[in-house]
Design an enzyme around this catalytic site. Structure first.
Site, PDB file in Angstrom:
ATOM      1  N   GLY A 147       5.855   8.365  -6.075  1.00 17.39           N
ATOM      2  CA  GLY A 147       6.001   7.540  -7.471  1.00 17.39           C
ATOM      3  C   GLY A 147       6.679   6.191  -7.235  1.00 17.39           C
ATOM      4  O   GLY A 147       6.900   5.812  -6.191  1.00 17.39           O
ATOM      5  N   THR A 159       1.691   8.262  -2.209  1.00 15.02           N
ATOM      6  CA  THR A 159       2.287   8.350  -1.036  1.00 15.02           C
ATOM      7  C   THR A 159       1.975   9.901  -0.647  1.00 15.02           C
ATOM      8  O   THR A 159       2.222  10.487  -1.418  1.00 15.02           O
ATOM      9  CB  THR A 159       3.793   8.116  -1.340  1.00 15.02           C
ATOM     10  N   GLY A 187      10.213   0.576  -0.519  1.00 19.54           N
ATOM     11  CA  GLY A 187      10.363   1.443  -1.850  1.00 19.54           C
ATOM     12  C   GLY A 187      11.242   2.684  -1.196  1.00 19.54           C
ATOM     13  O   GLY A 187      12.161   2.389  -0.098  1.00 19.54           O
TER      14      GLY A 187
HETATM   15  C1  SD4 Z   1       6.928   3.270  -3.200  1.00 20.19           C
HETATM   16  N1  SD4 Z   1       7.050   5.882  -3.260  1.00 20.19           N
HETATM   17  O1  SD4 Z   1       6.805   2.856  -2.306  1.00 20.19           O
HETATM   18  C2  SD4 Z   1       6.265   4.904  -2.826  1.00 20.19           C
HETATM   19  C3  SD4 Z   1       4.981   4.576  -3.815  1.00 20.19           C
HETATM   20  C4  SD4 Z   1       4.296   5.816  -3.748  1.00 20.19           C
HETATM   21  O2  SD4 Z   1       2.445   6.937  -4.046  1.00 20.19           O
HETATM   22  O3  SD4 Z   1       4.775   6.944  -4.048  1.00 20.19           O
HETATM   23  N2  SD4 Z   1       2.905   5.651  -3.958  1.00 20.19           N
HETATM   24  O4  SD4 Z   1       7.593   3.269  -4.182  1.00 20.19           O
END
Ligand code: SD4
Length: 324
Positions: free
Chosen positions: A237, A185, A215
């Site tokens: 994350g 992300t 998320g």
């Molecule tokens: C999520 N935090 O949808 C996001 C995913 C993420 O790098 O950080 N991807 O949980």
């Protein structure tokens, strides 16, 4: 002094204060260090390119909210990035669903979640912030709104991500891997020449998630939070664990109590480690924070989380410190 050494120094100071005294002692023990202005910081390797976009705005005296929008659009438009915008890995049913939010120095915010077929969710979130009385639009409603605002409908499932999805279907194993595929992300925080803070966060979420899963990234307070009096924070994350501790809001509130950005990020990571003893070894979460004075910090659960910094004197990718 290098930034890494500064981190270590602030870590030692902050740690000392935590173990020897109260929060007011902490505030006294760690006086605000001179930061940089303007400055932009963002998560992961792709932050380097995104910062270039943000810097075009910041270096000309532009507003931080415009900088973060312009910056993360670069990542959203990159078909080779499997976790943001076009090219993002789909959910387990083959749909690319996007989440994003933005927050400015007046604590205005806008967010979209579970948005499909629109390449720039961050700009839709900006429109929600600027043009509606709401903070968050999701799914079909968000898409309808985007189309009304002139955004183009397009297929975001690239041949590469379709191939990866078909490969995943063979075993259908949902085990997000640390620092791989699920953790890219882009969260971006900027402080402009006027001293105003803004942030943006955008993602295609966890690969192979359940259809409809959202998320932390579009949730104000979890994936992103900005308080122009204090500082800003963003997260990357496995979002479920960021939501459970209201990660970004928690970090800004810790900064309000005197924690330097890195110590605040560390405290949020430690909270996850303490509360989810049985899970944290298998998951990655990284936090990034920027103070009102332009001081920054980051912390991850595991090694491997990095972030990009750009200012008048700095342009680099830095490895975050971590709990493990
Ligand atoms: C999520 N935090 O949808 C996001 C995913 C993420 O790098 O950080 N991807 O949980």
């Amino acid at each position: 002094m290098s930034n890494r050494r500064k981190f270590i120094k602030s870590g030692i100071l902050g740690g000392l204060a935590v173990t020897t005294g109260s929060l007011s002692t902490l505030a006294c023990a760690t006086p605000a260090k001179a930061g940089q202005k303007p400055i932009v910081i963002s998560t992961w390797n792709h932050g380097v390119q995104a910062n270039v976009g943000a810097w075009e705005v910041l270096s000309q005296g532009g507003k931080s909210v415009d900088a973060v929008e312009q910056g993360v659009r670069i990542t959203e438009a990159d078909p080779n990035n499997a976790t943001v915008g076009i090219g993002g890995f789909p959910d387990r049913d083959g749909f690319v669903t996007l989440d994003a939010c933005i927050m400015d120095h007046n604590e205005n915010c806008g967010s979209v979640a579970f948005l499909q077929d629109i390449m720039h969710p961050i700009s839709v979130a900006r429109k929600v912030m600027d043009d509606t009385p709401h903070v968050m639009l999701v799914g079909e409603g968000a898409k309808q709104f985007a189309l009304e605002k002139g955004f183009k409908e397009e297929n975001l499932l690239t041949p590469n991500s379709e191939k990866a999805w078909k490969n995943w279907l063979k075993n259908q194993d949902y085990k997000p891997k640390i620092n791989v595929e699920n953790h890219d992300t882009i969260g971006m925080l900027a402080l402009d020449a006027d001293g105003d803070l803004s942030g943006a966060c955008t993602t295609s979420g966890a690969a192979w998630k359940m259809h409809g899963r959202v998320g932390d990234s579009p949730i104000i307070g979890a994936g992103l939070y900005v308080d122009n009096e204090i500082g800003a924070a963003t997260a990357t994350g496995l979002g479920e664990f960021v939501i459970k501790i209201c990660g970004s809001h928690m970090i800004v509130e810790l900064m309000r109590q005197g924690y330097p950005p890195q110590e605040a990020c560390k405290e949020a990571v430690d909270r996850i480690v303490r509360k989810y003893k049985n899970n944290y070894m298998d998951l990655q979460v990284g936090f990034l924070a920027l103070s009102k004075t332009g001081e920054y910090g980051a912390y991850g659960i595991h090694k491997g989380f990095n972030f990009a910094v750009k200012s008048n004197t700095q342009d680099e990718l830095i490895d975050s410190m971590s709990a493990v």
